[in-house]
Enzyme design. Sequence first.
Site, short mmCIF file in Angstrom:
data_model
loop_
_atom_site.label_atom_id
_atom_site.label_comp_id
_atom_site.label_asym_id
_atom_site.label_seq_id
_atom_site.Cartn_x
_atom_site.Cartn_y
_atom_site.Cartn_z
CE1 TYR A 173 -3.49 2.74 0.70
CE2 TYR A 173 -2.21 3.26 2.66
CZ TYR A 173 -3.22 3.58 1.77
OH TYR A 173 -3.95 4.73 1.95
CD GLU B 126 -7.95 8.05 5.50
OE1 GLU B 126 -7.84 7.95 6.75
OE2 GLU B 126 -7.03 7.72 4.73
CD1 TRP C 206 -3.76 2.16 5.99
CD2 TRP C 206 -5.84 2.96 6.15
NE1 TRP C 206 -4.28 2.23 4.72
CE2 TRP C 206 -5.56 2.72 4.79
CE3 TRP C 206 -7.10 3.47 6.49
CZ2 TRP C 206 -6.48 2.96 3.77
CZ3 TRP C 206 -8.01 3.71 5.48
CH2 TRP C 206 -7.70 3.46 4.14
#
Length: 198
Positions: A27, A49, A57
Amino acid sequence: MSEDLVIGVDGLARPFWASTNAMLRDYYDSEWGMPVTGEQALFERLCLEGFQSGLSWSTILAKRENFRAAFCDFDPQLVAGFTEHDYQRLMSNPGIVRNKLKIRATINNAQATLDLRKSGGLSEFIWSFKPDSTPEPTTYTEIPTQSIESKALANALKKRGFKFVGPTTMFALMEAVGIVDTHLVGSHRRGSSGIWAA
């Protein structure tokens, strides 16, 4: 070189968080901080988000394909049409984060995204808050968690009816989609967006 950077077996410098597993490394290497401008892609990042708020995350990233399946690939036109039945379906889906407020906010934000089409659209709106300069952090402690622009973006989105768009969440969005570059100085990704000089 910053002690917050780790040299991988490939010889590339990354922050510690991006060196802990293959998913986060991939990522970081290929996506985080690269410019995102399409409405649907930005809507997805905005929603994810929001779901990430209070969580790591990596938790969201691991469930991203489940989120995409559950929310019609984050097509705002389709999500805006979700019914109470869809809400109940999402609340019973173990593959996503089953937070009632965040799910309601995502459906709400889809309609707010459609409403923004009347005045330029989501992409133009979000990118209009791009600052004149970007941070140049050498350590984690130098990376801000919000900015004047992220506060302004959060307030502007709230006025347009969006939810779960606080200034910290919006700064994370700005980092993720390339509006600011908070790659540590010395990282192999610093300046790679093409927007900010290395």
